[in-house]
Design a protein around this motif. Structure first.
Motif, PDB file in Angstrom:
ATOM      1  N   VAL A 132       0.843  -1.204   0.000  1.00  0.00           N
ATOM      2  CA  VAL A 132       0.000   0.000   0.000  1.00  0.00           C
ATOM      3  C   VAL A 132       0.872   1.244   0.000  1.00  0.00           C
ATOM      4  O   VAL A 132       0.649   2.186  -0.775  1.00  0.00           O
ATOM      5  N   VAL A 133       1.876   1.267   0.863  1.00  0.00           N
ATOM      6  CA  VAL A 133       2.749   2.442   0.976  1.00  0.00           C
ATOM      7  C   VAL A 133       3.516   2.666  -0.327  1.00  0.00           C
ATOM      8  O   VAL A 133       3.602   3.800  -0.825  1.00  0.00           O
ATOM      9  N   VAL A 134       4.066   1.598  -0.919  1.00  0.00           N
ATOM     10  CA  VAL A 134       4.818   1.735  -2.165  1.00  0.00           C
ATOM     11  C   VAL A 134       3.899   2.197  -3.296  1.00  0.00           C
ATOM     12  O   VAL A 134       4.261   3.074  -4.087  1.00  0.00           O
ATOM     13  N   GLY A 135       2.688   1.644  -3.373  1.00  0.00           N
ATOM     14  CA  GLY A 135       1.755   2.030  -4.422  1.00  0.00           C
ATOM     15  C   GLY A 135       1.360   3.490  -4.326  1.00  0.00           C
ATOM     16  O   GLY A 135       1.357   4.215  -5.331  1.00  0.00           O
ATOM     17  N   ILE A 136       1.049   3.946  -3.129  1.00  0.00           N
ATOM     18  CA  ILE A 136       0.667   5.349  -2.950  1.00  0.00           C
ATOM     19  C   ILE A 136       1.868   6.257  -3.198  1.00  0.00           C
ATOM     20  O   ILE A 136       1.735   7.310  -3.845  1.00  0.00           O
ATOM     21  N   ALA A 137       3.035   5.869  -2.717  1.00  0.00           N
ATOM     22  CA  ALA A 137       4.228   6.681  -2.938  1.00  0.00           C
ATOM     23  C   ALA A 137       4.546   6.773  -4.428  1.00  0.00           C
ATOM     24  O   ALA A 137       4.956   7.834  -4.921  1.00  0.00           O
ATOM     25  N   TRP A 138       4.372   5.674  -5.165  1.00  0.00           N
ATOM     26  CA  TRP A 138       4.640   5.690  -6.604  1.00  0.00           C
ATOM     27  C   TRP A 138       3.696   6.660  -7.316  1.00  0.00           C
ATOM     28  O   TRP A 138       4.106   7.458  -8.159  1.00  0.00           O
ATOM     29  N   LEU A 139       2.410   6.591  -6.964  1.00  0.00           N
ATOM     30  CA  LEU A 139       1.437   7.477  -7.603  1.00  0.00           C
ATOM     31  C   LEU A 139       1.679   8.940  -7.246  1.00  0.00           C
ATOM     32  O   LEU A 139       1.584   9.825  -8.102  1.00  0.00           O
ATOM     33  N   VAL A 140       2.014   9.206  -5.989  1.00  0.00           N
ATOM     34  CA  VAL A 140       2.283  10.583  -5.568  1.00  0.00           C
ATOM     35  C   VAL A 140       3.534  11.114  -6.267  1.00  0.00           C
ATOM     36  O   VAL A 140       3.551  12.254  -6.739  1.00  0.00           O
ATOM     37  N   TYR A 184       4.669  10.199  -9.120  1.00  0.00           N
ATOM     38  CA  TYR A 184       4.340  10.412 -10.531  1.00  0.00           C
ATOM     39  C   TYR A 184       3.586  11.723 -10.722  1.00  0.00           C
ATOM     40  O   TYR A 184       3.894  12.507 -11.620  1.00  0.00           O
ATOM     41  N   TYR A 185       2.592  11.978  -9.879  1.00  0.00           N
ATOM     42  CA  TYR A 185       1.780  13.183 -10.045  1.00  0.00           C
ATOM     43  C   TYR A 185       2.517  14.455  -9.644  1.00  0.00           C
ATOM     44  O   TYR A 185       2.357  15.494 -10.276  1.00  0.00           O
ATOM     45  N   LEU A 186       3.298  14.391  -8.583  1.00  0.00           N
ATOM     46  CA  LEU A 186       3.968  15.603  -8.112  1.00  0.00           C
ATOM     47  C   LEU A 186       5.159  15.998  -8.981  1.00  0.00           C
ATOM     48  O   LEU A 186       5.544  17.167  -8.983  1.00  0.00           O
ATOM     49  N   THR A 187       5.743  15.063  -9.699  1.00  0.00           N
ATOM     50  CA  THR A 187       6.960  15.376 -10.448  1.00  0.00           C
ATOM     51  C   THR A 187       6.728  15.485 -11.947  1.00  0.00           C
ATOM     52  O   THR A 187       7.693  15.509 -12.695  1.00  0.00           O
ATOM     53  N   GLN A 188       5.518  15.561 -12.389  1.00  0.00           N
ATOM     54  CA  GLN A 188       5.289  15.686 -13.828  1.00  0.00           C
ATOM     55  C   GLN A 188       5.861  17.002 -14.334  1.00  0.00           C
ATOM     56  O   GLN A 188       5.497  18.073 -13.879  1.00  0.00           O
ATOM     57  N   GLY A 189       6.775  16.905 -15.267  1.00  0.00           N
ATOM     58  CA  GLY A 189       7.392  18.096 -15.828  1.00  0.00           C
ATOM     59  C   GLY A 189       8.666  18.519 -15.126  1.00  0.00           C
ATOM     60  O   GLY A 189       9.400  19.356 -15.620  1.00  0.00           O
ATOM     61  N   PHE A 190       8.961  17.979 -13.975  1.00  0.00           N
ATOM     62  CA  PHE A 190      10.164  18.343 -13.219  1.00  0.00           C
ATOM     63  C   PHE A 190      11.032  17.111 -13.034  1.00  0.00           C
ATOM     64  O   PHE A 190      11.074  16.520 -11.971  1.00  0.00           O
ATOM     65  N   LEU A 245      14.236  10.018 -11.498  1.00  0.00           N
ATOM     66  CA  LEU A 245      12.902  10.529 -11.793  1.00  0.00           C
ATOM     67  C   LEU A 245      12.652  10.610 -13.295  1.00  0.00           C
ATOM     68  O   LEU A 245      11.507  10.555 -13.742  1.00  0.00           O
ATOM     69  N   SER A 246      13.701  10.732 -14.075  1.00  0.00           N
ATOM     70  CA  SER A 246      13.506  10.745 -15.525  1.00  0.00           C
ATOM     71  C   SER A 246      13.038   9.375 -16.011  1.00  0.00           C
ATOM     72  O   SER A 246      12.378   9.273 -17.042  1.00  0.00           O
ATOM     73  N   ASN A 262       2.991   4.340 -15.266  1.00  0.00           N
ATOM     74  CA  ASN A 262       3.140   4.649 -13.840  1.00  0.00           C
ATOM     75  C   ASN A 262       1.843   4.405 -13.084  1.00  0.00           C
ATOM     76  O   ASN A 262       1.856   3.951 -11.942  1.00  0.00           O
ATOM     77  N   LEU A 263       0.721   4.703 -13.711  1.00  0.00           N
ATOM     78  CA  LEU A 263      -0.573   4.446 -13.072  1.00  0.00           C
ATOM     79  C   LEU A 263      -0.788   2.947 -12.887  1.00  0.00           C
ATOM     80  O   LEU A 263      -1.269   2.504 -11.837  1.00  0.00           O
ATOM     81  N   ALA A 264      -0.441   2.178 -13.898  1.00  0.00           N
ATOM     82  CA  ALA A 264      -0.607   0.722 -13.798  1.00  0.00           C
ATOM     83  C   ALA A 264       0.288   0.147 -12.704  1.00  0.00           C
ATOM     84  O   ALA A 264      -0.125  -0.751 -11.959  1.00  0.00           O
ATOM     85  N   ILE A 265       1.499   0.679 -12.584  1.00  0.00           N
ATOM     86  CA  ILE A 265       2.418   0.181 -11.554  1.00  0.00           C
ATOM     87  C   ILE A 265       1.900   0.533 -10.168  1.00  0.00           C
ATOM     88  O   ILE A 265       1.847  -0.306  -9.265  1.00  0.00           O
ATOM     89  N   GLY A 266       1.492   1.779  -9.983  1.00  0.00           N
ATOM     90  CA  GLY A 266       0.993   2.210  -8.673  1.00  0.00           C
ATOM     91  C   GLY A 266      -0.251   1.458  -8.259  1.00  0.00           C
ATOM     92  O   GLY A 266      -0.362   0.948  -7.138  1.00  0.00           O
ATOM     93  N   PHE A 267      -1.221   1.368  -9.171  1.00  0.00           N
ATOM     94  CA  PHE A 267      -2.446   0.639  -8.840  1.00  0.00           C
ATOM     95  C   PHE A 267      -2.202  -0.862  -8.770  1.00  0.00           C
ATOM     96  O   PHE A 267      -2.912  -1.576  -8.058  1.00  0.00           O
ATOM     97  N   GLY A 268      -1.200  -1.346  -9.486  1.00  0.00           N
ATOM     98  CA  GLY A 268      -0.831  -2.763  -9.371  1.00  0.00           C
ATOM     99  C   GLY A 268      -0.355  -3.109  -7.972  1.00  0.00           C
ATOM    100  O   GLY A 268      -0.701  -4.163  -7.434  1.00  0.00           O
TER     101      GLY A 268
END
Length: 94
Positions: free
Chosen positions: A43-51, A53-59, A65-66, A75-81
């Protein structure tokens, strides 16, 4: 007027061949410690992965991170997986 006597009913005991035997479900032991720990970690890894991904878009100045940028919507599939995997592990918890 005198009160009538109350009759006591006998307690029904089924015959020995009809009594429920101790099944494997009744003998189950509690889950090992790694089961809830693994589920919470997923759960922690999935939420951290999604966060991340969303917080670093463009940066994506940092190298690791690249790699997230190259995956794009995977990234969505990995996080929700990870989150779905945690549900699977939680279902094994007794």
């Amino acid at each position: 007027m005198p009160k009538s006597t109350v009759r006591k009913k006998k307690v029904y005991t089924p015959p020995a061949e009809l009594r429920p035997q101790e099944t494997a479900a009744a003998r189950r032991r509690p889950s090992p410690v790694w089961v809830p720990a693994t589920a919470v970690a997923c759960v922690v890894v999935g939420i951290a992965w999604l966060v991340a991904y969303y917080l670093t878009q463009g940066f994506f100045d940092v190298d690791w991170l690249s790699a997230l940028a190259d995956l794009k919507y995977w990234n969505l599939a990995i996080g929700f997986g990870f989150l779905v995997a945690s549900l699977g592990v939680f279902s094994k918890w007794r």
